[in-house]
Design a protein around this motif. Structure first.
Motif, PDB file in Angstrom:
ATOM      1  N   ALA A   1       0.833  -1.201   0.000  1.00  0.00           N
ATOM      2  CA  ALA A   1       0.000   0.000   0.000  1.00  0.00           C
ATOM      3  C   ALA A   1       0.867   1.250   0.000  1.00  0.00           C
ATOM      4  N   HIS A   2       2.097   1.119   0.526  1.00  0.00           N
ATOM      5  CA  HIS A   2       2.995   2.257   0.559  1.00  0.00           C
ATOM      6  C   HIS A   2       3.441   2.651  -0.841  1.00  0.00           C
TER       7      HIS A   2
ATOM      8  N   THR B   1      -5.066   5.498  -0.694  1.00  0.00           N
ATOM      9  CA  THR B   1      -5.688   5.862   0.576  1.00  0.00           C
ATOM     10  C   THR B   1      -6.499   7.136   0.422  1.00  0.00           C
TER      11      THR B   1
ATOM     12  N   ALA C   1      -9.486  -3.229  -0.071  1.00  0.00           N
ATOM     13  CA  ALA C   1      -8.871  -2.137   0.696  1.00  0.00           C
ATOM     14  C   ALA C   1      -8.522  -2.614   2.097  1.00  0.00           C
ATOM     15  N   ARG C   2      -9.415  -3.372   2.694  1.00  0.00           N
ATOM     16  CA  ARG C   2      -9.151  -3.920   4.029  1.00  0.00           C
ATOM     17  C   ARG C   2      -7.946  -4.866   3.977  1.00  0.00           C
TER      18      ARG C   2
ATOM     19  N   ARG D   1      -4.745  -2.864   3.690  1.00  0.00           N
ATOM     20  CA  ARG D   1      -4.395  -2.262   4.985  1.00  0.00           C
ATOM     21  C   ARG D   1      -3.787  -3.294   5.925  1.00  0.00           C
TER      22      ARG D   1
ATOM     23  N   ALA E   1      -0.283  -4.099   4.767  1.00  0.00           N
ATOM     24  CA  ALA E   1       0.644  -3.001   5.039  1.00  0.00           C
ATOM     25  C   ALA E   1       1.017  -2.953   6.521  1.00  0.00           C
ATOM     26  N   ALA E   2       0.096  -3.379   7.382  1.00  0.00           N
ATOM     27  CA  ALA E   2       0.335  -3.339   8.828  1.00  0.00           C
ATOM     28  C   ALA E   2       1.070  -4.573   9.344  1.00  0.00           C
TER      29      ALA E   2
END
Length: 110
Positions: free
Chosen positions: A3-4, A10, A92-93, A96, A99-100
């Motif tokens: 995602a970065h 975002t 999208a979830r 995220r 990415a986390a």
């Protein structure tokens, strides 16, 4: 790809404004979303793409559907629009979460 790699995703998602009923229907459908089954069908592919790639393509498809909806075009499909929104929310979830999640290459350190 993370995602970065796409910080604009975002922002695009944060700025997405759709009718409440459309969003509510998509949220309701999230519980039945099956990535392996639904994403291939929605994207008309044999294999589901990676989450970021899928999200980019889904956002484009959703924007096209939104344009058709706003213009009252005969080719607009409410059902497809809801299905695409469900996939956008689910992907999208997933982006995220990915990415986390720290990527550890050294499993012996645990």
């Amino acid at each position: 790809m993370t995602a970065h790699s796409h910080p604009d995703l975002t922002q695009i998602l944060a700025e997405l404004r759709r009718p409440k009923l459309l969003v509510r229907a998509a949220r309701f459908g999230l519980r039945d979303y099956n990535r392996a089954r639904d994403l291939k069908r929605l994207m008309r592919r044999n294999e589901a793409p990676r989450p970021v790639s899928a999200l980019i393509e889904l956002i484009a498809q959703e924007a096209e559907l939104e344009m058709l909806r706003k213009n009252g075009e005969a080719g607009y499909s409410l059902t497809r629009h809801i299905e695409i929104l469900i996939a956008v929310m689910a992907e999208a979830r997933l982006v995220r979460i990915m990415a986390a999640t720290p990527k550890s290459t050294d499993l012996s350190a645990t």
